[in-house]
Design a protein around this motif. Structure first.
Motif, mmCIF file in Angstrom:
data_model
loop_
_atom_site.group_PDB
_atom_site.id
_atom_site.type_symbol
_atom_site.label_atom_id
_atom_site.label_comp_id
_atom_site.label_asym_id
_atom_site.label_seq_id
_atom_site.Cartn_x
_atom_site.Cartn_y
_atom_site.Cartn_z
ATOM 1 N N SER A 182 1.707 2.556 8.248
ATOM 2 C CA SER A 182 0.889 1.670 7.419
ATOM 3 C C SER A 182 -0.576 2.055 7.605
ATOM 4 C CB SER A 182 1.103 0.212 7.835
ATOM 5 O OG SER A 182 0.429 -0.049 9.068
ATOM 6 N N ALA A 183 -1.452 1.288 6.994
ATOM 7 C CA ALA A 183 -2.888 1.536 7.142
ATOM 8 C C ALA A 183 -3.462 0.835 8.365
ATOM 9 C CB ALA A 183 -3.619 1.066 5.885
ATOM 10 N N LEU A 220 -2.523 9.139 2.103
ATOM 11 C CA LEU A 220 -3.175 9.245 3.410
ATOM 12 C C LEU A 220 -2.442 10.256 4.274
ATOM 13 C CD1 LEU A 220 -3.865 5.484 4.183
ATOM 14 C CD2 LEU A 220 -5.502 7.188 3.407
ATOM 15 N N LEU A 276 0.820 -1.203 0.000
ATOM 16 C CA LEU A 276 0.000 0.000 0.000
ATOM 17 C C LEU A 276 0.855 1.254 0.000
ATOM 18 C CD1 LEU A 276 -2.709 -0.954 2.637
ATOM 19 C CD2 LEU A 276 -3.019 -0.782 0.170
ATOM 20 N N SER A 319 -0.137 3.020 16.008
ATOM 21 C CA SER A 319 0.020 2.810 14.568
ATOM 22 C C SER A 319 1.170 1.843 14.317
ATOM 23 C CB SER A 319 0.316 4.137 13.863
ATOM 24 O OG SER A 319 -0.776 5.017 13.950
ATOM 25 N N VAL A 341 1.107 4.813 1.339
ATOM 26 C CA VAL A 341 0.466 5.583 2.403
ATOM 27 C C VAL A 341 0.695 7.071 2.220
ATOM 28 C CG1 VAL A 341 0.655 3.695 4.025
ATOM 29 C CG2 VAL A 341 2.489 5.376 3.891
#
Length: 229
Positions: free
Chosen positions: A101-102, A23, A18, A119, A20
């Protein structure tokens, strides 16, 4: 003594795939433009006004910080701030500290208890689905001192500190996987200009505040530009 945690959750592999950055941009943009959060800028103003907080280093060693060049375009390494945990004849190993990360620890590691809301940061593309816990506490026989006021390991003692109200869960930063270089490779990349070497205060390296880590790369770069060579 073990300094790394093994993750069994298969979906964690997705975290390494992913991106990030988008985000992080959304979080940073909304924070910057929210009037109630403008006072947070004083953190960065302090760094910019006092570049000596960030010290340039001439040689690479364990415990130093690598800052990616502004023209680095590798997906993982772009705008990366890396804390080096190993460096020697056999190679080098570091942790990217400014790319979350998510996932939270609770989503990634069941039964993590007091750290479930922490997180999980993406430390790099290398490793065996392992996480390393970074912190500032000397836990005799349980943690390992790396340098720059930062230790790794000692998960059980860390839980005891938090449960005993002697530390905050956010004092402990979990980083998934690492960046690894073979013998002599990192030094060659430094000579090519891919990395700046410096010392960064441990509270910035360990921070889990998005308002800090989203601007860490740019703030360190600005400090290095203003620091004497």
């Amino acid at each position: 003594v073990h300094y790394m945690m093994k993750f069994d959750n298969k979906f964690l592999i997705l975290a390494a795939m992913l991106s990030v950055s988008s985000l992080g941009f959304i979080r940073h943009y909304s924070t910057f433009h929210n009037p109630s959060n403008r006072k947070i800028l004083s953190i960065f103003e302090t760094i910019r006004a006092s570049p000596e907080l960030i010290a340039r280093k001439e040689c690479v060693e364990k415990g130093c910080v690598l800052v990616a060049s502004s023209d680095e375009y590798d997906r993982f390494m772009s705008k990366a701030v890396i804390f080096l945990i190993n460096h020697g004849e056999s190679g080098s190993q570091g942790l990217i500290v400014n790319k979350p990360s998510a996932f939270t620890m609770g989503e990634s590691a069941p039964n993590i208890g007091v750290f479930e809301s922490n997180s999980l940061f993406m430390g790099g593309q290398d490793g065996s689905d392992m996480a390393i816990m970074m912190h500032k506490y000397d836990l005799p026989g349980l943690s390992k001192y790396i340098g720059g006021g930062i230790f790794i390991g000692g998960i059980r003692a860390a839980k005891d500190l938090v449960e005993g109200f002697k530390a905050s869960p956010k004092d402990f930063k979990f980083v998934f996987n690492t960046c690894q270089w073979g013998p002599g490779v990192l030094q060659k990349e430094i000579e090519m200009g891919r990395w700046d070497i410096c010392e960064v205060p441990n509270h910035l390296i360990l921070s889990q505040d998005s308002r800090v880590y989203n601007s860490l790369w740019s703030d360190v770069h600005l400090s290095l530009l203003r620091a004497p060579k």
